[in-house]
Design an enzyme around this catalytic site. Structure first.
Site, mmCIF file in Angstrom:
data_model
loop_
_atom_site.group_PDB
_atom_site.id
_atom_site.type_symbol
_atom_site.label_atom_id
_atom_site.label_comp_id
_atom_site.label_asym_id
_atom_site.label_seq_id
_atom_site.Cartn_x
_atom_site.Cartn_y
_atom_site.Cartn_z
ATOM 1 N N ARG A 1 42.052 40.377 63.803
ATOM 2 C CA ARG A 1 41.195 41.164 62.926
ATOM 3 C C ARG A 1 41.899 41.754 62.178
ATOM 4 O O ARG A 1 41.052 42.895 60.872
ATOM 5 C CB ARG A 1 39.931 42.429 63.221
ATOM 6 N N LYS B 1 42.809 37.655 46.635
ATOM 7 C CA LYS B 1 42.284 36.298 46.201
ATOM 8 C C LYS B 1 42.866 35.313 47.772
ATOM 9 O O LYS B 1 43.758 34.924 47.173
ATOM 10 C CB LYS B 1 41.605 34.999 45.659
ATOM 11 N N GLU C 1 48.681 29.781 33.227
ATOM 12 C CA GLU C 1 47.356 30.997 33.998
ATOM 13 C C GLU C 1 48.385 32.008 32.705
ATOM 14 O O GLU C 1 47.468 33.274 32.489
ATOM 15 C CB GLU C 1 48.231 31.282 35.205
ATOM 16 N N LYS D 1 45.684 41.348 34.794
ATOM 17 C CA LYS D 1 44.816 41.204 35.819
ATOM 18 C C LYS D 1 44.469 42.496 36.869
ATOM 19 O O LYS D 1 43.173 42.520 37.571
ATOM 20 C CB LYS D 1 45.424 40.192 37.191
ATOM 21 N N GLU E 1 34.217 40.091 42.656
ATOM 22 C CA GLU E 1 33.187 39.613 41.781
ATOM 23 C C GLU E 1 31.771 40.160 42.062
ATOM 24 O O GLU E 1 31.433 38.904 41.566
ATOM 25 C CB GLU E 1 33.967 37.995 41.578
ATOM 26 N N ARG F 1 35.472 39.751 36.984
ATOM 27 C CA ARG F 1 36.615 39.410 37.342
ATOM 28 C C ARG F 1 36.212 37.647 37.614
ATOM 29 O O ARG F 1 37.265 36.862 37.420
ATOM 30 C CB ARG F 1 36.832 39.731 39.282
ATOM 31 N N ASN G 1 38.620 33.480 36.200
ATOM 32 C CA ASN G 1 38.647 32.113 36.143
ATOM 33 C C ASN G 1 38.663 30.980 35.885
ATOM 34 O O ASN G 1 37.945 29.250 35.679
ATOM 35 C CB ASN G 1 37.045 31.471 37.169
ATOM 36 N N HIS H 1 38.896 27.128 35.671
ATOM 37 C CA HIS H 1 38.797 26.505 36.723
ATOM 38 C C HIS H 1 37.850 25.452 37.690
ATOM 39 O O HIS H 1 38.162 24.737 38.476
ATOM 40 C CB HIS H 1 39.353 28.256 38.197
ATOM 41 N N HIS I 1 39.511 22.291 38.418
ATOM 42 C CA HIS I 1 39.133 22.210 40.434
ATOM 43 C C HIS I 1 38.359 20.819 40.561
ATOM 44 O O HIS I 1 39.188 19.790 41.643
ATOM 45 C CB HIS I 1 38.596 23.032 40.678
ATOM 46 N N HIS J 1 48.156 22.504 40.176
ATOM 47 C CA HIS J 1 46.875 23.400 39.892
ATOM 48 C C HIS J 1 47.158 23.841 38.852
ATOM 49 O O HIS J 1 46.111 24.124 37.838
ATOM 50 C CB HIS J 1 46.865 24.750 41.282
#
Length: 369
Positions: free
Chosen positions: A121, A143, A185, A227, A237, A242, A246, A249, A253, A267
């Site tokens: 956990r 993330k 990026e 960032k 987000e 935030r 993206n 992206h 993606h 990527h």
């Protein structure tokens, strides 16, 4: 040395940026070593290039390294490798108070972060990013995720590291293609809300790509500060700010999915092509000056990054690419938000884009290219 603070109350942490920091890892990381050991998770490529440096520095501080070495590549962000990693960590009797070190690029950082978030956990982890993409983006902000057959990063969590240690000298071992992919990026931060930084990329980005230390240090710190400020303002987000990170992206993606999340399209390369598509689509809608879209395309082409479907090696038609987008984790009530632009440095989130129009644009853009 630069230290950037990610201000998140009890989850706050520092990002340390220093040339040669890996060789000072004994001093910087030993406070996180319980009973004089640290488990370091890396991949086969980074193990050969950087693990000996980290191991030597930690041993000099009487810290034992327990390495876990995984295969290199995007395919490692999978259920199978997550299970293997968790079993290995449990076999090493990792406790909730321990810190696991992620030494590598975005794949290792994402996988280790997710594993740390669910092991018992939640145990602690430290990011030691060794690629440009990871240093300026994926190591910061918490993330974590793995990929599934349905798409990229669809299973994961928000889970902040205890520390991010960035040593730009680790970029010396990167192939030029990996450096260019990470550079996408960097460009992104200028496109979001800093047109002066995009202008710097146009005039000086070649210095970063050539490995000049001052250019590297400037771009990394500039990107990380940008960032960190956005993450501190909108960690999960929820406010929408935030989401600006993206940019490129959603398109990217889909391009990665079409190429099988493989080395055909890295990527960062997908993000580069995705940003160019987002700007050209914005221009098509009359939102963005065509000259700004052309500026971005020209810069990406000049540095050798994909800027359209052909250069991204994508063969699918618009409808097939939009079908990939339907699995995007940002889908809400059947609507997919898109990051669009009113110009360089003026990115915004749009929630009223018709996907059939996106498919038509992609087909038109391919034909025009």
């Amino acid at each position: 040395m630069a230290i950037v603070r990610v201000a998140l109350d009890a989850r706050s942490y520092d990002i340390v940026i220093e040339q040669g920091a890996l060789d000072r890892a004994g001093e910087l990381l030993s406070p996180y070593a319980r009973k004089g050991r640290l488990v370091v998770v890396t991949d086969t490529h980074v193990a050969a290039a950087q693990l000996p440096r980290l191991d030597a520095a930690l041993r000099a501080a009487n810290v034992t390294v327990e390495p876990i070495i995984l295969p290199a590549g995007e395919q490692t962000k999978s259920w199978w490798h997550l299970e293997q990693l968790l079993d290995a960590l449990l076999a090493l009797e990792i406790e909730r108070g321990d810190h696991v070190v992620a030494l590598g690029g975005g794949v290792i950082g994402d996988l280790v972060g997710f594993a740390a978030s669910i092991l018992k956990r939640g145990c602690h982890f430290i990011q030691v990013p060794t690629t440009l993409l990871a240093q300026v983006d994926s190591s910061v902000g918490g993330k974590t995720a793995i990929n599934t057959q349905a798409g990229k990063n669809l299973v994961g969590s928000f889970y902040q590291p205890a520390l991010v240690l960035i040593d730009p000298s680790t970029l010396n071992s990167l192939p030029p293609r990996e450096t260019r992919a990470g550079y996408a990026e960097v460009v992104k931060y200028g496109l979001i809300d800093d047109p002066d930084f995009f202008a710097w990329c146009e005039s000086d980005g070649h210095r970063l790509l050539a490995g000049e230390p001052q250019a590297r240090a400037y771009a990394i710190e500039k990107s990380v500060r940008a960032k960190a400020a956005i993450v501190a303002d909108d960690e999960r987000e929820t406010s929408g700010r935030r989401a600006l990170l993206n940019l490129g992206h959603t398109f990217g993606h889909a391009l990665e999915a079409d190429t099988g999340f493989s080395d055909t399209l890295l990527h960062g390369e997908g993000v580069a092509a995705g940003m160019a598509l987002a700007f050209r689509y914005s221009a098509r809608l009359g939102l963005c000056p065509q000259e700004d879209a052309d500026r971005l395309t020209a810069h990406l082409r000049a540095v050798g990054l994909p800027h359209d479907l052909a250069s991204a090696h994508v063969t699918a038609d618009g409808a097939a690419l939009v079908a990939h987008m339907l699995h995007d984790k940002k889908m809400a009530a059947g609507t997919l938000p898109f990051l669009l632009a009113r110009g360089i440095g003026q990115t915004f989130l749009s929630k009223d884009i018709a996907l059939d129009d996106v498919a038509a644009f992609l087909d038109e853009d391919r034909a025009a290219g």
